[in-house]
Design a protein around this motif. Structure first.
Motif, short mmCIF file in Angstrom:
data_model
loop_
_atom_site.label_atom_id
_atom_site.label_comp_id
_atom_site.label_asym_id
_atom_site.label_seq_id
_atom_site.Cartn_x
_atom_site.Cartn_y
_atom_site.Cartn_z
N PHE A 29 -2.11 -2.70 -3.69
CA PHE A 29 -1.84 -3.68 -4.73
C PHE A 29 -1.74 -5.05 -4.05
CE2 PHE A 29 -0.30 0.24 -6.51
CZ PHE A 29 -0.47 0.14 -7.88
N LEU A 30 -2.54 -6.01 -4.50
CA LEU A 30 -2.45 -7.37 -3.99
C LEU A 30 -1.71 -8.20 -5.03
CD1 LEU A 30 -3.28 -9.47 -1.82
CD2 LEU A 30 -5.36 -9.85 -3.17
N TYR A 50 4.75 3.29 -10.42
CA TYR A 50 3.64 2.41 -10.04
C TYR A 50 2.28 2.96 -10.45
CZ TYR A 50 7.35 0.13 -7.53
OH TYR A 50 8.52 -0.51 -7.23
N LYS A 51 2.29 4.08 -11.17
CA LYS A 51 1.04 4.70 -11.63
C LYS A 51 0.09 4.97 -10.47
CE LYS A 51 1.45 2.52 -16.21
NZ LYS A 51 2.67 1.76 -16.03
N VAL A 52 0.65 5.37 -9.35
CA VAL A 52 -0.17 5.69 -8.18
C VAL A 52 -0.93 6.97 -8.47
CG1 VAL A 52 -0.13 6.31 -5.73
CG2 VAL A 52 1.45 4.57 -6.60
N ALA A 75 0.84 -1.20 0.00
CA ALA A 75 0.00 0.00 0.00
C ALA A 75 0.87 1.25 0.00
CB ALA A 75 -0.92 0.01 1.21
N PHE A 76 0.49 2.21 -0.82
CA PHE A 76 1.15 3.52 -0.86
C PHE A 76 0.34 4.46 0.03
CE2 PHE A 76 2.48 1.40 -4.69
CZ PHE A 76 3.83 1.71 -4.75
N LEU A 96 8.27 1.37 4.32
CA LEU A 96 9.47 1.69 3.53
C LEU A 96 9.44 3.15 3.11
CD1 LEU A 96 9.68 -1.51 1.32
CD2 LEU A 96 10.89 -1.00 3.46
N VAL A 97 10.63 3.73 3.05
CA VAL A 97 10.78 5.14 2.69
C VAL A 97 11.95 5.28 1.71
CG1 VAL A 97 9.87 5.94 4.92
CG2 VAL A 97 12.34 5.58 4.65
N GLY A 98 12.16 6.50 1.24
CA GLY A 98 13.38 6.75 0.48
C GLY A 98 13.20 7.00 -1.00
N ALA A 99 11.95 7.11 -1.46
CA ALA A 99 11.73 7.43 -2.87
C ALA A 99 10.84 8.66 -2.97
CB ALA A 99 11.07 6.25 -3.59
N SER A 100 11.03 9.43 -4.03
CA SER A 100 10.22 10.64 -4.20
C SER A 100 8.82 10.29 -4.68
CB SER A 100 10.87 11.57 -5.22
OG SER A 100 10.73 11.03 -6.52
N GLN A 101 7.91 11.20 -4.38
CA GLN A 101 6.53 11.03 -4.81
C GLN A 101 6.45 10.91 -6.33
OE1 GLN A 101 3.90 13.84 -2.98
NE2 GLN A 101 2.13 13.19 -4.16
N GLN A 102 7.20 11.75 -7.03
CA GLN A 102 7.17 11.73 -8.50
C GLN A 102 7.61 10.36 -9.02
OE1 GLN A 102 8.42 14.10 -6.60
NE2 GLN A 102 7.35 15.97 -7.21
N TYR A 103 8.68 9.84 -8.45
CA TYR A 103 9.20 8.54 -8.88
C TYR A 103 8.17 7.44 -8.64
CZ TYR A 103 11.89 4.18 -8.74
OH TYR A 103 12.33 2.90 -8.93
N LEU A 104 7.60 7.39 -7.45
CA LEU A 104 6.64 6.34 -7.12
C LEU A 104 5.38 6.44 -7.98
CD1 LEU A 104 7.05 6.34 -3.25
CD2 LEU A 104 7.82 4.55 -4.82
#
Length: 154
Positions: free
Chosen positions: A119-120, A110-112, A41-42, A98-106
């Motif tokens: 995501f299951l 992952y097309k969030v 989950a994001f 988990l942390v360490g990635a930018s919002q833009q990247y995620l």
């Protein structure tokens, strides 16, 4: 509105692996969390809908974790990383974060589109079910899909 997006098996999409950090700074990948079924989950700590959804998500997780369900939450707002530990304690959550990635990247990778976004995945990392946002009744739909992923339901 649509509660979930069920993907036909023929078009199964594999969830892209990641290398992120746990709150203690340890490097982690998707494979560290995989079992029969994995719920990713994001979220971010001040997200209203995450805070409505997660108590229900945790109930589903607690019910099936001994049957092969794992779960991991990925923070999407870097500025809130320092709030996560207190937020987990306040809610008595023990789910790995988990942390360490930018919002833009995620969002790109992952097309969030909104939070929370669940995501299951099956044991091979294929996406069985996606659930965007939160609305009443979402936990029942999530549980139904978890049971199918664990082969506990027809």
């Amino acid at each position: 509105s649509v509660l979930g997006l069920t993907i036909p098996a023929a078009a199964a999409e594999t969830f892209k692996s990641f290398k992120l950090k746990s709150l203690d700074g340890t490097a982690r990948t998707l494979e560290d969390y995989q079992d029969k079924a994995t719920l990713v989950a994001f979220f971010f700590p001040s997200c209203t809908y995450c805070n409505q959804a997660f108590p229900e998500t945790v109930k589903v997780y607690d019910k099936y974790k001994d049957q092969g369900l794992t779960m991991v939450w990925i923070n999407i707002v870097e500025e809130e990383e320092d709030q996560i530990q207190d937020w987990l304690v306040a809610h008595q959550y023990t789910v790995p974060v988990l942390v360490g990635a930018s919002q833009q990247y995620l969002m790109r990778r992952y097309k969030v589109q909104m939070t929370p976004e669940h995501f299951l995945l099956n044991a091979d990392g294929e996406i069985l079910y996606k659930q965007r946002g939160y609305e009443a009744g979402y936990a029942e739909e999530l549980e139904k899909n978890v049971k199918q992923a664990l082969s506990l339901a027809p």
